[in-house]
Scaffold this motif. Structure first.
Motif, PDB file in Angstrom:
ATOM      1  N   MET A   1     126.986  86.946 114.225  1.00 32.03           N
ATOM      2  CA  MET A   1     125.850  87.861 114.379  1.00 32.03           C
ATOM      3  C   MET A   1     124.942  87.727 113.160  1.00 32.03           C
ATOM      4  N   SER A   2     123.663  87.663 113.392  1.00 22.94           N
ATOM      5  CA  SER A   2     122.758  87.489 112.273  1.00 22.94           C
ATOM      6  C   SER A   2     122.509  88.837 111.608  1.00 22.94           C
ATOM      7  N   ASP A   3     121.890  88.782 110.426  1.00 22.44           N
ATOM      8  CA  ASP A   3     121.633  90.045 109.743  1.00 22.44           C
ATOM      9  C   ASP A   3     120.171  90.438 109.885  1.00 22.44           C
ATOM     10  N   LYS A   4     119.538  89.945 110.949  1.00 24.15           N
ATOM     11  CA  LYS A   4     118.163  90.360 111.196  1.00 24.15           C
ATOM     12  C   LYS A   4     118.145  91.831 111.587  1.00 24.15           C
ATOM     13  N   ALA A   5     117.028  92.471 111.315  1.00 21.68           N
ATOM     14  CA  ALA A   5     116.955  93.913 111.514  1.00 21.68           C
ATOM     15  C   ALA A   5     116.848  94.303 112.982  1.00 21.68           C
ATOM     16  N   ILE A   6     117.270  95.527 113.248  1.00 26.11           N
ATOM     17  CA  ILE A   6     116.951  96.205 114.500  1.00 26.11           C
ATOM     18  C   ILE A   6     115.876  97.216 114.118  1.00 26.11           C
ATOM     19  N   LEU A   7     114.757  97.208 114.825  1.00 24.94           N
ATOM     20  CA  LEU A   7     113.706  98.189 114.557  1.00 24.94           C
ATOM     21  C   LEU A   7     113.821  99.321 115.571  1.00 24.94           C
ATOM     22  N   LEU A   8     114.129 100.505 115.072  1.00 25.08           N
ATOM     23  CA  LEU A   8     114.233 101.685 115.939  1.00 25.08           C
ATOM     24  C   LEU A   8     112.973 102.515 115.767  1.00 25.08           C
ATOM     25  N   VAL A   9     112.216 102.657 116.856  1.00 26.83           N
ATOM     26  CA  VAL A   9     110.973 103.430 116.800  1.00 26.83           C
ATOM     27  C   VAL A   9     111.253 104.753 117.500  1.00 26.83           C
ATOM     28  N   GLU A  10     111.465 105.785 116.709  1.00 31.16           N
ATOM     29  CA  GLU A  10     112.000 107.051 117.227  1.00 31.16           C
ATOM     30  C   GLU A  10     111.619 108.169 116.277  1.00 31.16           C
ATOM     31  N   THR A  59     111.064  88.639 111.563  1.00 31.77           N
ATOM     32  CA  THR A  59     110.912  89.519 112.728  1.00 31.77           C
ATOM     33  C   THR A  59     112.232  90.216 113.064  1.00 31.77           C
ATOM     34  N   PRO A  60     112.151  91.417 113.623  1.00 38.59           N
ATOM     35  CA  PRO A  60     113.395  92.077 114.040  1.00 38.59           C
ATOM     36  C   PRO A  60     114.030  91.340 115.217  1.00 38.59           C
ATOM     37  N   MET A  61     115.347  91.453 115.325  1.00 44.62           N
ATOM     38  CA  MET A  61     116.053  90.792 116.419  1.00 44.62           C
ATOM     39  C   MET A  61     115.904  91.603 117.709  1.00 44.62           C
ATOM     40  N   LEU A  62     115.662  92.883 117.540  1.00 46.41           N
ATOM     41  CA  LEU A  62     115.577  93.789 118.686  1.00 46.41           C
ATOM     42  C   LEU A  62     114.723  94.987 118.301  1.00 46.41           C
ATOM     43  N   ILE A  63     113.889  95.437 119.227  1.00 46.42           N
ATOM     44  CA  ILE A  63     113.087  96.641 119.007  1.00 46.42           C
ATOM     45  C   ILE A  63     113.512  97.682 120.031  1.00 46.42           C
ATOM     46  N   LEU A  64     113.970  98.830 119.543  1.00 50.32           N
ATOM     47  CA  LEU A  64     114.310  99.946 120.422  1.00 50.32           C
ATOM     48  C   LEU A  64     113.158 100.925 120.342  1.00 50.32           C
ATOM     49  N   LEU A  65     112.502 101.151 121.469  1.00 53.13           N
ATOM     50  CA  LEU A  65     111.210 101.827 121.460  1.00 53.13           C
ATOM     51  C   LEU A  65     111.211 103.095 122.300  1.00 53.13           C
ATOM     52  N   ASP A  66     111.005 104.216 121.634  1.00 57.03           N
ATOM     53  CA  ASP A  66     110.796 105.473 122.350  1.00 57.03           C
ATOM     54  C   ASP A  66     109.357 105.477 122.881  1.00 57.03           C
ATOM     55  N   LEU A  67     109.072 106.295 123.868  1.00 58.37           N
ATOM     56  CA  LEU A  67     107.710 106.305 124.417  1.00 58.37           C
ATOM     57  C   LEU A  67     106.835 107.404 123.829  1.00 58.37           C
ATOM     58  N   LYS A  68     107.387 108.606 123.773  1.00 55.49           N
ATOM     59  CA  LYS A  68     106.585 109.726 123.247  1.00 55.49           C
ATOM     60  C   LYS A  68     106.702 109.764 121.742  1.00 55.49           C
ATOM     61  N   LEU A  69     105.637 109.361 121.070  1.00 52.73           N
ATOM     62  CA  LEU A  69     105.679 109.221 119.614  1.00 52.73           C
ATOM     63  C   LEU A  69     104.401 109.802 119.018  1.00 52.73           C
ATOM     64  N   PRO A  70     104.482 110.299 117.781  1.00 51.88           N
ATOM     65  CA  PRO A  70     103.258 110.779 117.135  1.00 51.88           C
ATOM     66  C   PRO A  70     102.293 109.618 116.848  1.00 51.88           C
ATOM     67  N   ARG A  71     101.045 109.949 116.695  1.00 51.07           N
ATOM     68  CA  ARG A  71      99.972 109.009 116.334  1.00 51.07           C
ATOM     69  C   ARG A  71      99.709 107.932 117.401  1.00 51.07           C
ATOM     70  N   ILE A  72     100.618 106.977 117.561  1.00 50.22           N
ATOM     71  CA  ILE A  72     100.420 105.927 118.572  1.00 50.22           C
ATOM     72  C   ILE A  72     101.654 105.925 119.462  1.00 50.22           C
ATOM     73  N   ASP A  73     101.474 105.983 120.772  1.00 47.55           N
ATOM     74  CA  ASP A  73     102.654 106.085 121.640  1.00 47.55           C
ATOM     75  C   ASP A  73     103.315 104.722 121.877  1.00 47.55           C
ATOM     76  N   GLY A  74     104.486 104.779 122.488  1.00 42.67           N
ATOM     77  CA  GLY A  74     105.281 103.574 122.673  1.00 42.67           C
ATOM     78  C   GLY A  74     104.611 102.511 123.543  1.00 42.67           C
ATOM     79  N   PHE A  75     103.875 102.944 124.551  1.00 48.33           N
ATOM     80  CA  PHE A  75     103.192 101.964 125.416  1.00 48.33           C
ATOM     81  C   PHE A  75     102.178 101.140 124.619  1.00 48.33           C
TER      82      PHE A  75
END
Lengths: 146, 146
Positions: A1-10, A59-75
């Protein structure tokens, strides 16, 4: 498994905590980068704002993206990821409490790789984080860095 | 939800057999439809040729797509799936023995949901099929049909 980041947008603190615990519990050691709103996620991905000194090729290996977010939404975050060739192939999994048909449809139309409905129960949530971690970090072949 | 099929696009008889066995072993009950070349896959998806009259709104829940195929190759099948509003949201997993970086890049650029290298060992292959079945048929929220 690589040590690339997971980006959690939450933005929900309890969901961030649950995800961290679930990943750790299952031995998924990739660093977890947290962006608490859509703008912060874009700043991280495109190395702007507070992240201007970061290397965009990391670059992150995976992006976990919530939809309802402040400022700019997930879409909008997803739209910008798919619109830029440096980030276009990155695996994105929408992880949202919404099971609304139009949200699911919009997610796929904007090019999400996968859409997962957040379970409310902690154990189910932990199990899902485990499964998606194994799938995207071990089984799936990540795109080559552009 | 009506039982949606899994469309396996694969020309190698031993890989078709292995996939069938692995699905049975994992208790994945969805019907497996096999297309042995890219043209047959397109005919199935768009209700043409031998599949004229098929209800094309009855889309597969998942397409498992090999890349090296007779007549029409896997990347072209993927391009056509993503170009048509009736099929563009269908989850596609490229399942191939190719580890060429350009295949990987082209697969993501054309909008594959996931890319998996076929393990040579049967037990590993069976594990991968089980995991991807679990992920795409149970955990992932399927796109709404148009």
């Amino acid at each position: 498994m690589s040590d690339k980041a997971i980006l959690l947008v939450e933005d929900t603190a309890s969901d961030i905590g649950l995800t961290q615990r679930a990943l750790r519990k299952h031995g998924i050691g990739n660093p977890l980068v947290i962006a608490e709103d859509g703008q912060e996620a874009l700043d991280y991905l495109f190395c702007t704002g507070a992240h201007q000194d970061r290397d965009i090729k990391d670059t992150p290996m995976l992006i976990l993206l919530d939809l309802k977010l402040p400022r700019i939404d997930g879409f909008e975050v997803l739209r910008q990821i798919r619109a830029d060739r440096r980030t276009r192939p990155l695996p994105v999994v929408i992880l949202s409490a919404s099971g609304e048909k139009h949200d699911v449809a919009a997610g796929y139309d904007l090019g999400t790789n996968s859409y997962i409905r957040k379970p409310i129960d902690f154990y189910q949530f932990a199990e899902i984080v485990k499964q998606l971690g194994l799938y995207w970090l071990v089984t799936n072949e990540p795109p080559p860095v552009v | 939800m009506t039982e949606q099929v899994i469309l396996l696009v694969e020309d190698n008889p031993s890989d078709i057999g292995l996939t069938r066995r692995a699905f049975k072993k994992s208790a994945i009950g969805n019907e497996l439809v096999v297309a042995e070349d890219g043209q047959e896959a397109l005919d199935y998806l768009f209700g043409e040729g031998a599949h004229t009259g098929r209800d094309v709104t009855n889309t597969p829940m998942l397409v498992l797509l090999d890349l090296k195929l007779p007549r029409v190759d896997g990347l072209e099948v993927l391009r056509r799936i993503r170009a048509d509003p009736r099929t563009r949201r269908i989850p596609v997993v490229i399942l191939t023995s190719s580890s060429e970086e350009h295949d990987l890049a082209a697969g993501y650029d054309l909008g594959t949901n996931s890319y998996i290298r076929k393990p040579v060992d049967f037990q590993q292959f069976a594990d991968v099929i089980k995991q991807l079945g679990m992920y795409w048929l149970v955990i992932n929220e399927a796109p709404p049909r148009n």
